[in-house]
Write an enzyme that holds these catalytic residues in place. Structure first.
Site, PDB file in Angstrom:
ATOM      1  N   HIS A  68      28.393 100.040  68.515  1.00 25.23           N
ATOM      2  CA  HIS A  68      28.535 100.057  66.945  1.00 25.23           C
ATOM      3  C   HIS A  68      28.901  98.622  67.206  1.00 25.23           C
ATOM      4  O   HIS A  68      27.373  97.932  66.098  1.00 25.23           O
ATOM      5  CB  HIS A  68      28.803 100.910  66.327  1.00 25.23           C
ATOM      6  CG  HIS A  68      28.721 100.747  65.254  1.00 25.23           C
ATOM      7  ND1 HIS A  68      28.036 101.956  64.284  1.00 25.23           N
ATOM      8  CD2 HIS A  68      29.801  99.794  64.401  1.00 25.23           C
ATOM      9  CE1 HIS A  68      28.424 101.257  62.989  1.00 25.23           C
ATOM     10  NE2 HIS A  68      29.536 100.593  63.011  1.00 25.23           N
ATOM     11  N   GLU A  69      29.591  98.215  66.958  1.00 25.87           N
ATOM     12  CA  GLU A  69      30.559  96.804  67.200  1.00 25.87           C
ATOM     13  C   GLU A  69      29.193  95.783  67.441  1.00 25.87           C
ATOM     14  O   GLU A  69      29.180  94.413  67.123  1.00 25.87           O
ATOM     15  CB  GLU A  69      31.680  96.765  67.643  1.00 25.87           C
ATOM     16  CG  GLU A  69      32.462  97.998  66.599  1.00 25.87           C
ATOM     17  CD  GLU A  69      32.569  97.577  64.929  1.00 25.87           C
ATOM     18  OE1 GLU A  69      32.555  96.132  64.663  1.00 25.87           O
ATOM     19  OE2 GLU A  69      32.547  98.460  64.129  1.00 25.87           O
TER      20      GLU A  69
END
Ligand SMILES: [Zn+2]
Length: 392
Positions: A68-69
């Protein structure tokens, strides 16, 4: 927010760090899954395999958060916003940017990239769960189902329109595009976020009174969102106040500098004790190469101070240098400036200037009084020799 973190490696050229608290969270998740989730899902499972499945699930969860990051970080980089690294910490991950996005489209794509990755991850586990044959081992099914559920939860939570969550940034980007003004968009998005935050606090406290201990978590998250919204607003207010002001207007010039070959002990006496500034530019062959700070010197022992030169201990981050025509607002968004509180200003003239957070704060107060450029800002070009401002 996240404090110190350990660097564990690079992905796509982006440094990845973990906060020490991360280990605690992995342990907690492993324990709670091993002690209740897996025994509930798999009849007759022994403790050792249950905890092992718990550990695998916790690591998979953090891999999902890392992806996600990475989604955020890769898009930011592609849009010309520099990425300092990714930290995994208490509540998931943070992508640390070196400066803030400059256009609504940049922010929208940056903010949406993380949730977009999580949608894909959740969907993959969802499809895998549906596709598993009925003969599949119960352990595999429970593992896949947990990843689907937890990624869906992360997605839902991140899309709440409140700072610093992705939903808050997406909302600001959309409003920014509509009203064409980032400061106004930030105020509107922060107000919406505050509404959600107070609703969380109220619901959480009601649930707690009604006997649900989990309600405290909800109230705590609400409280955190209130603080984060306020921080985002004031950061934006400061950047807006300085938009259009050049570093040269606010710098002290010429700055007192220290030659790189000077020993730290000598510099402490000849400069720090004498001028009482917190930092000085270090020059090598008539060129500023970095900043030496009092904090760095204080951390050294007397024998170390006798041995080392200021050139060896200077902070040399390129982000600590600005051109005198650079916008002060852009400098304020840089993490290096926020950390050190000083920047070296380079211009066409001989000598360097220095811009301190103290000076910027003083100027901000003057701007607020509506007396920009009048007394109180010690604006550039002056005759006052200066290190980095005596106070602050
Ligand atoms: Zn995100």
């Amino acid at each position: 927010m996240p404090g110190r973190s350990w660097r564990i490696g690079h992905l796509a050229g982006i440094p990845i760090g973990i906060s020490p608290l991360w280990l605690l969270i992995v342990a907690l998740i492993t324990w709670s899954l091993g002690a209740s989730y897996y025994p509930d899902q798999i009849e007759g499972i022994a403790p050792a395999p249950a905890y092992l499945l718990g550990l695998v699930s916790a690591l998979l969860l953090f891999a999902s958060i890392l992806l996600h990051e990475l989604g955020h970080a890769v898009v930011a980089r592609r849009r010309g916003v520099r990425v300092e690294g990714i930290d995994l910490w208490l509540l998931g991950g943070v992508s640390k940017l070196k400066d803030s996005p400059h256009r609504p489209d940049d922010e929208l794509r940056y903010a949406a990239a993380g949730p977009a990755v999580t949608v894909v991850v959740a969907a993959l586990f969802g499809v895998a769960s549906l596709a598993l044959p009925s003969s599949a081992p119960a352990a595999v099914r429970a593992l896949v189902d947990y990843q689907f559920a937890v990624n869906s939860l992360i997605l839902g939570f991140n899309l709440i329109p409140a700072f610093p969550l992705d939903g808050g940034r997406i909302l600001r980007a959309i409003v920014w595009r509509l009203v064409g003004d980032v400061a106004r968009a930030t105020r509107i998005a922060a107000a919406v976020g505050r509404g959600f935050a107070f609703a969380f606090i109220a619901l959480g406290l009601l649930a707690t009174v009604a006997g649900a201990v989990g309600g405290l978590w909800l109230a705590l998250i609400g409280f955190f969102l209130v603080l984060a919204g306020r921080a985002e607003e004031s950061q934006q207010e400061i950047e807006a106040a300085f938009a259009g002001h050049e570093a040269g207007e606010l710098m002290a010039f010429p700055a007192v500098t220290i030659p790189a070959g000077t020993t730290v002990e000598e510099a402490a006496r000849s400069h720090f004790a004498r001028y009482r500034y917190r930092s000085f530019p270090v020059v090598e062959d008539d060129r500023a190469v970095g900043l030496v700070t009092i904090d760095r010197i204080e951390a050294m022992s007397p024998p170390e101070r006798r041995e080392a030169t200021v050139g060896e201990i200077a902070e040399r981050d390129p982000d600590l240098f600005v051109d005198e025509h650079d916008d002060v607002a852009a400098l304020l968004g840089r993490s290096a400036f926020r950390r050190v509180g000083r920047a070296i200003v380079l211009g066409d003239r001989d000598g360097v200037g220095i811009l301190s957070a103290t000076e910027v704060t003083r100027a901000l107060r003057a701007l607020r009084l509506g007396s920009a450029g009048a007394e109180g800002t010690d604006a550039g070009g002056g005759s006052r020799p200066s290190g980095a401002g005596a106070s602050g």
